[in-house]
Design a protein around this motif. Structure first.
Motif, PDB file in Angstrom:
ATOM      1  N   GLU A  86       0.777  -1.093  -0.028  1.00 18.83           N
ATOM      2  CA  GLU A  86      -0.102  -0.084   0.164  1.00 18.83           C
ATOM      3  C   GLU A  86       0.903   1.165  -0.089  1.00 18.83           C
ATOM      4  N   PRO A  87       0.589   2.164  -0.751  1.00 17.92           N
ATOM      5  CA  PRO A  87       1.345   3.388  -0.854  1.00 17.92           C
ATOM      6  C   PRO A  87       1.415   4.165   0.441  1.00 17.92           C
ATOM      7  N   ALA A  88       2.483   4.730   0.996  1.00 19.57           N
ATOM      8  CA  ALA A  88       2.891   5.223   2.235  1.00 19.57           C
ATOM      9  C   ALA A  88       3.070   6.633   1.934  1.00 19.57           C
ATOM     10  N   PHE A  89       2.757   7.800   2.958  1.00 15.44           N
ATOM     11  CA  PHE A  89       2.893   9.073   2.894  1.00 15.44           C
ATOM     12  C   PHE A  89       3.777   9.565   3.823  1.00 15.44           C
ATOM     13  N   TYR A  90       4.491  10.586   3.620  1.00 15.96           N
ATOM     14  CA  TYR A  90       5.608  11.171   4.578  1.00 15.96           C
ATOM     15  C   TYR A  90       5.573  12.573   4.337  1.00 15.96           C
ATOM     16  N   ALA A  91       5.328  13.138   5.672  1.00 10.53           N
ATOM     17  CA  ALA A  91       5.513  14.765   5.782  1.00 10.53           C
ATOM     18  C   ALA A  91       6.912  15.290   5.376  1.00 10.53           C
ATOM     19  N   VAL A  92       7.003  16.116   4.348  1.00 10.02           N
ATOM     20  CA  VAL A  92       8.331  16.561   4.056  1.00 10.02           C
ATOM     21  C   VAL A  92       8.428  17.927   4.868  1.00 10.02           C
ATOM     22  N   ASP A  93       9.141  17.795   6.117  1.00 11.45           N
ATOM     23  CA  ASP A  93       9.202  18.722   6.868  1.00 11.45           C
ATOM     24  C   ASP A  93      10.761  18.965   7.327  1.00 11.45           C
ATOM     25  N   GLY A  94      10.919  19.468   8.354  1.00 13.10           N
ATOM     26  CA  GLY A  94      12.557  19.570   9.084  1.00 13.10           C
ATOM     27  C   GLY A  94      13.177  18.275   9.194  1.00 13.10           C
ATOM     28  N   PRO A  95      12.655  17.178   9.731  1.00 13.20           N
ATOM     29  CA  PRO A  95      13.401  16.078   9.719  1.00 13.20           C
ATOM     30  C   PRO A  95      13.553  15.294   8.684  1.00 13.20           C
ATOM     31  N   PHE A  96      12.788  15.572   7.674  1.00 11.39           N
ATOM     32  CA  PHE A  96      12.810  14.739   6.349  1.00 11.39           C
ATOM     33  C   PHE A  96      14.135  14.960   5.500  1.00 11.39           C
ATOM     34  N   ASP A 147      20.834  15.627  -8.018  1.00 11.19           N
ATOM     35  CA  ASP A 147      19.981  14.438  -8.191  1.00 11.19           C
ATOM     36  C   ASP A 147      20.379  13.460  -7.000  1.00 11.19           C
ATOM     37  N   TYR A 148      19.382  12.943  -6.233  1.00 15.39           N
ATOM     38  CA  TYR A 148      19.916  12.167  -5.286  1.00 15.39           C
ATOM     39  C   TYR A 148      19.049  11.165  -4.882  1.00 15.39           C
ATOM     40  N   ARG A 149      19.472  10.295  -4.210  1.00 11.62           N
ATOM     41  CA  ARG A 149      18.440   8.745  -3.569  1.00 11.62           C
ATOM     42  C   ARG A 149      18.338   9.036  -1.919  1.00 11.62           C
ATOM     43  N   ILE A 150      16.998   8.890  -1.782  1.00 13.51           N
ATOM     44  CA  ILE A 150      16.659   8.838  -0.513  1.00 13.51           C
ATOM     45  C   ILE A 150      15.884   7.379  -0.136  1.00 13.51           C
ATOM     46  N   ASP A 151      16.060   6.874   1.088  1.00  9.29           N
ATOM     47  CA  ASP A 151      15.519   5.713   1.667  1.00  9.29           C
ATOM     48  C   ASP A 151      14.670   6.326   2.655  1.00  9.29           C
ATOM     49  N   VAL A 152      13.340   5.900   2.289  1.00  9.49           N
ATOM     50  CA  VAL A 152      12.375   6.453   3.546  1.00  9.49           C
ATOM     51  C   VAL A 152      11.836   5.182   4.189  1.00  9.49           C
ATOM     52  N   THR A 153      12.454   4.081   4.150  1.00  7.22           N
ATOM     53  CA  THR A 153      11.720   2.876   4.700  1.00  7.22           C
ATOM     54  C   THR A 153      11.539   2.925   6.059  1.00  7.22           C
ATOM     55  N   ALA A 154      12.601   3.530   6.809  1.00  4.97           N
ATOM     56  CA  ALA A 154      12.447   3.333   8.096  1.00  4.97           C
ATOM     57  C   ALA A 154      11.724   4.712   8.647  1.00  4.97           C
ATOM     58  N   LEU A 155      11.523   5.474   8.099  1.00  7.84           N
ATOM     59  CA  LEU A 155      10.763   6.545   8.534  1.00  7.84           C
ATOM     60  C   LEU A 155       9.261   6.267   8.940  1.00  7.84           C
ATOM     61  N   GLY A 156       8.534   6.955   9.893  1.00 12.55           N
ATOM     62  CA  GLY A 156       7.354   6.700  10.229  1.00 12.55           C
ATOM     63  C   GLY A 156       6.296   7.559   9.206  1.00 12.55           C
ATOM     64  N   PRO A 157       5.443   6.859   8.608  1.00  7.33           N
ATOM     65  CA  PRO A 157       4.593   7.260   7.737  1.00  7.33           C
ATOM     66  C   PRO A 157       3.297   8.193   8.356  1.00  7.33           C
ATOM     67  N   ILE A 158       2.945   9.022   7.642  1.00  5.35           N
ATOM     68  CA  ILE A 158       1.855   9.777   8.251  1.00  5.35           C
ATOM     69  C   ILE A 158       0.407   9.154   7.669  1.00  5.35           C
ATOM     70  N   ARG A 159      -0.755   9.628   8.359  1.00  5.07           N
ATOM     71  CA  ARG A 159      -1.877   9.232   7.860  1.00  5.07           C
ATOM     72  C   ARG A 159      -2.201   9.859   6.204  1.00  5.07           C
ATOM     73  N   PRO A 160      -2.637   8.660   5.553  1.00  4.46           N
ATOM     74  CA  PRO A 160      -2.776   9.380   3.750  1.00  4.46           C
ATOM     75  C   PRO A 160      -3.847  10.309   3.767  1.00  4.46           C
ATOM     76  N   PRO A 161      -3.747  11.227   2.854  1.00  8.09           N
ATOM     77  CA  PRO A 161      -4.903  12.262   2.746  1.00  8.09           C
ATOM     78  C   PRO A 161      -5.986  11.634   2.123  1.00  8.09           C
ATOM     79  N   ALA A 162      -7.246  11.848   2.680  1.00  5.59           N
ATOM     80  CA  ALA A 162      -8.453  11.082   2.525  1.00  5.59           C
ATOM     81  C   ALA A 162      -8.609  10.758   1.050  1.00  5.59           C
ATOM     82  N   CYS A 163      -8.000  12.034  -0.115  1.00  3.85           N
ATOM     83  CA  CYS A 163      -8.187  11.901  -1.201  1.00  3.85           C
ATOM     84  C   CYS A 163      -7.334  10.825  -2.009  1.00  3.85           C
TER      85      CYS A 163
END
Length: 329
Positions: A272-282, A304-320
């Protein structure tokens, strides 16, 4: 009516149209020395020319609608060379091209020379437009998953207005409650390539979320979809937005015409797609971040760079972006 040239039939446009309208595959001999046989396959939308194979080195890989192969038929000792044109929508032009190749062969040219002459005459028809790269293919596949969900939850007008990725905007979706950047990967981990310091820079006063989509090849199973199938499925759900949708796809370099043979890999969601807040800690490289660590950040022309967000805590997906069952069919 048919014209006859050198003992072989030359189709008028209406004659070829009648063969295609019949829906039945057929063959017509269009040359004797060497033997040249024109094939018409209305179901596949293909026209072919076959002739005995020679040792000519034929390379048409840069042409998106031309394919070649070598084959033998049961009970026939002849080794055939076959030239295939994806002719849907350009049937008579494709026929004229194959006739040109056959005519050159009848004049004594080998296949390499015959193709060269014909290609020079039909350069516009057979434009050397490359297919999307694999990264572009899976990126578009992911955006279609995202767009399909927004269409389901907000309606096609709002969804298409929000889908700005094809218009080279910094973020893929601009929605009332914030922006969403869609990233798609085939990797087992959520590793994504970020292009530019602006791609994960939030717009002033607007929250930015990363939508991480993982897909995998469906292999030999009947599940999943090819990219053309995913496009057609989503287009079929639209009522008034088909033209806007097609314009967006064209801006991404997509062409429906002849896409069937270019994009055959079947994909399905790995998770299932995961969502992450792109904020200060991101872990994002931004213009402001570069300015804090570089004396002359304006001299950095590309990042150009690669990020691995696997270990980050996802947020609640937007309802849309709630799940869309149609994307799994």
């Amino acid at each position: 009516m048919d014209d006859r040239t050198g003992g072989s039939t030359v189709f008028a446009p209406e004659t070829l149209a009648a063969y295609i309208a019949s829906g039945l595959p057929s063959e017509q001999r269009v040359g004797d020395a060497p033997v040249c046989v024109l094939g018409i396959d209305p179901v596949r939308g293909e026209l072919t020319l076959r002739t005995p194979a020679t040792n000519s080195d034929i390379d048409v890989t840069t042409y998106r609608i031309i394919h070649t192969d070598i084959f033998e038929e049961p009970g026939d000792e002849t080794v055939w060379f076959r030239l295939t044109i994806d002719a849907e929508g350009i049937e008579y032009e494709a026929y004229s091209f194959l006739r040109s190749v056959a005519d050159q062969l009848q004049q004594g040219d080998d296949m390499e020379r015959a193709l060269h002459v014909a290609l020079e005459g039909y350069r516009d028809l057979l434009a050397r437009t490359p297919r999307l790269s694999e990264d572009q293919e899976i990126g578009l596949f992911g955006e279609l998953i995202a767009l399909g969900r927004v269409v389901t939850n907000l309606g096609e007008d709002t969804a298409l207005a929000a889908w700005l990725g094809p218009q080279a905007e910094e973020h893929d979706f601009v929605l009332p409650d914030g922006d969403v950047e869609v990233k798609t990967t085939k990797a087992e981990r959520r590793v994504h390539v970020i292009h530019g310091a602006g791609q994960l820079t939030p717009a002033p006063g607007r929250p930015l979320r990363l939508m991480s989509i993982q897909i995998t090849r469906a292999g030999a199973s009947a599940q999943g979809r090819t990219l053309p199938e995913a496009i057609e499925a989503l287009r079929g759900r639209l009522r008034n937005g088909k033209t806007i949708f097609d314009d967006r796809l064209e801006a991404l370099g997509w062409s429906d015409h002849r896409a069937r043979n270019l994009y055959t890999a079947r994909f399905l969601l790995r998770s299932e797609p995961a969502f992450y807040a792109v904020d200060g800690p991101f872990p994002a490289i931004t213009t402001d971040g570069l300015a804090r660590i570089l004396q002359r950040p304006e001299l950095v022309r590309a990042v150009d760079y690669r990020i691995d967000v696997t270990a980050l805590g996802p947020i609640r997906p937007p309802a849309c972006f709630a799940g869309d069952a149609d994307e799994e069919d």
